[in-house]
Design an enzyme around this catalytic site. Structure first.
Site, PDB file in Angstrom:
ATOM      1  N   GLY A   1       0.838  -1.191   0.000  1.00 13.21           N
ATOM      2  CA  GLY A   1       0.000   0.000   0.000  1.00 13.21           C
ATOM      3  C   GLY A   1       0.874   1.243   0.000  1.00 13.21           C
ATOM      4  O   GLY A   1       1.979   1.241  -0.540  1.00 13.21           O
ATOM      5  N   GLU A   2       0.364   2.321   0.593  1.00  6.62           N
ATOM      6  CA  GLU A   2       1.096   3.589   0.700  1.00  6.62           C
ATOM      7  C   GLU A   2       1.279   4.293  -0.648  1.00  6.62           C
ATOM      8  O   GLU A   2       1.937   5.321  -0.722  1.00  6.62           O
ATOM      9  CB  GLU A   2       2.489   3.414   1.320  1.00  6.62           C
ATOM     10  CG  GLU A   2       2.526   2.783   2.683  1.00  6.62           C
ATOM     11  CD  GLU A   2       3.940   2.615   3.224  1.00  6.62           C
ATOM     12  OE1 GLU A   2       4.915   3.061   2.565  1.00  6.62           O
ATOM     13  OE2 GLU A   2       4.080   2.030   4.308  1.00  6.62           O
ATOM     14  N   GLY A   3       0.772   3.723  -1.730  1.00  9.58           N
ATOM     15  CA  GLY A   3       1.080   4.255  -3.051  1.00  9.58           C
ATOM     16  C   GLY A   3       2.394   3.736  -3.598  1.00  9.58           C
ATOM     17  O   GLY A   3       2.874   4.203  -4.635  1.00  9.58           O
TER      18      GLY A   3
END
Length: 336
Positions: free
Chosen positions: A303-305
């Site tokens: 996640g987190e980009g």
């Protein structure tokens, strides 16, 4: 419209009046691509990416010099049902890590020269348990959506939206199930590391939530089953469309949020490429439903980009070759 939407009707109006890729720029970029010092098609999909960027930037020489990465964080009331291996407090702890520069997304943003912004969205007030009612009331949803809309830098030439929120793979699975059908088990994964019993609970929760909100459509699915960080990502993606900024979608959570825009207005994600396909099992299926072929497949599930941020490098490589290479005529090379 530069002002953030103030009602669901505003959002729907924005979705009904979308700008589109510029056809003449696409043709000009294709013509330039055919004159560059390489055999036709030798750069494979990089050529398609460069031409796609050209259409949105309205030039035959696209660029990706000022990318922006925006991370949104939110907490989910549904975590009380035991659908995550980590407690909700981790969301705020990770936000602190982002702000201190210690997360993976910080390193990837730095490598590719991306501006990185972090927005924590009412972390002290988790959304409602969406098996009991809508995750957000209309006012709360609009606040989150507007946070995303306002977070986009009009000077960016490429956008990545990322997230942090314990429990948000459950929200993503519920959205995907609501939009695409199938069974809950097809959409749930282990997220941050659920055991078998946790996975069964997660599937049950997703099924109950979707059944409760069976009448929801489009952005109402996002309001009912999402979270503030998902609503904010959708707001940022829609703002980017109106600013003609190309977007790289991240993993399952980002893609689920974006899919609600497409469900409301098919074609709303034409300015988006899939940065990668994650290990979360529902992601590949959701990308297939949206007709998005990922640029990368590296087994990422952070996640987190992070996956989309890594794909910034692919886009930068594509536009650097397209815009910087010499043509056969310029180089004095025979093209046969």
């Amino acid at each position: 419209m530069s002002q953030s939407p103030r009602s669901l009707a505003d959002i729907r109006s924005l979705l009904s009046g979308l700008p589109y890729s510029d056809g003449p720029s696409v043709k000009a970029a294709q013509a330039r691509n055919g004159q560059l010092t390489k055999p036709p098609g030798a750069l494979g999909r990089l050529e398609d990416v460069a031409v796609w960027m050209a259409g949105w930037q309205r030039t035959d020489r696209p660029h990706a010099d000022t990318p922006q990465v925006v991370i949104f964080a939110g907490n989910h009331g549904v975590t009380a049902q035991g659908i995550s291996a980590f407690p909700p407090q981790v969301t705020a702890q990770m936000v602190a890590n982002f702000l201190a520069g210690g997360a993976a997304i910080n390193q990837l943003s730095r490598v590719f020269g991306a501006r990185m912004d972090v927005h924590a969205l009412e972390l002290d007030q988790p959304t409602a348990d969406f098996t009991q009612g809508a995750a957000m009331d209309e006012a709360g949803f609009l606040r989150a959506f507007a946070s995303g809309w306002d977070a986009v830098d009009p000077g960016a030439d490429l956008l990545v939206t990322g997230e942090m929120g314990i429990g948000n793979t459950t929200a993503a699975a519920a959205i995907a199930h609501a939009l695409c059908g199938g069974t809950p088990g097809e959409w749930v994964g282990r997220g941050t590391g659920l055991d078998d019993a946790g996975l069964i609970t997660k599937a049950r929760v997703v099924g109950e939530a979707v059944a409760r909100h069976a009448d929801a459509r489009g952005i109402e699915v996002l309001r009912s089953l999402g979270g503030r960080e998902l609503a904010a990502m959708a707001g940022a993606i829609l703002r980017a469309r109106h600013l003609r900024i190309p977007v790289l979608l991240d993993g399952f959570i980002c893609t689920a949020a974006a899919a609600c825009l497409d469900a409301e207005a098919p074609g709303a994600l034409d300015h988006c490429l899939a940065g990668h396909v994650s290990e979360e099992p529902g992601h590949a299926c959701l990308l297939d439903r949206l007709g998005k072929v990922p640029l990368l497949s590296l087994g990422l599930r952070l996640g987190e980009g992070s996956g989309a941020a890594l794909a910034i490098g692919v886009v930068q490589g594509a536009v650097a070759c397209h815009s910087g290479m010499a043509t056969f005529a310029e180089a004095g090379v025979s093209d046969g």
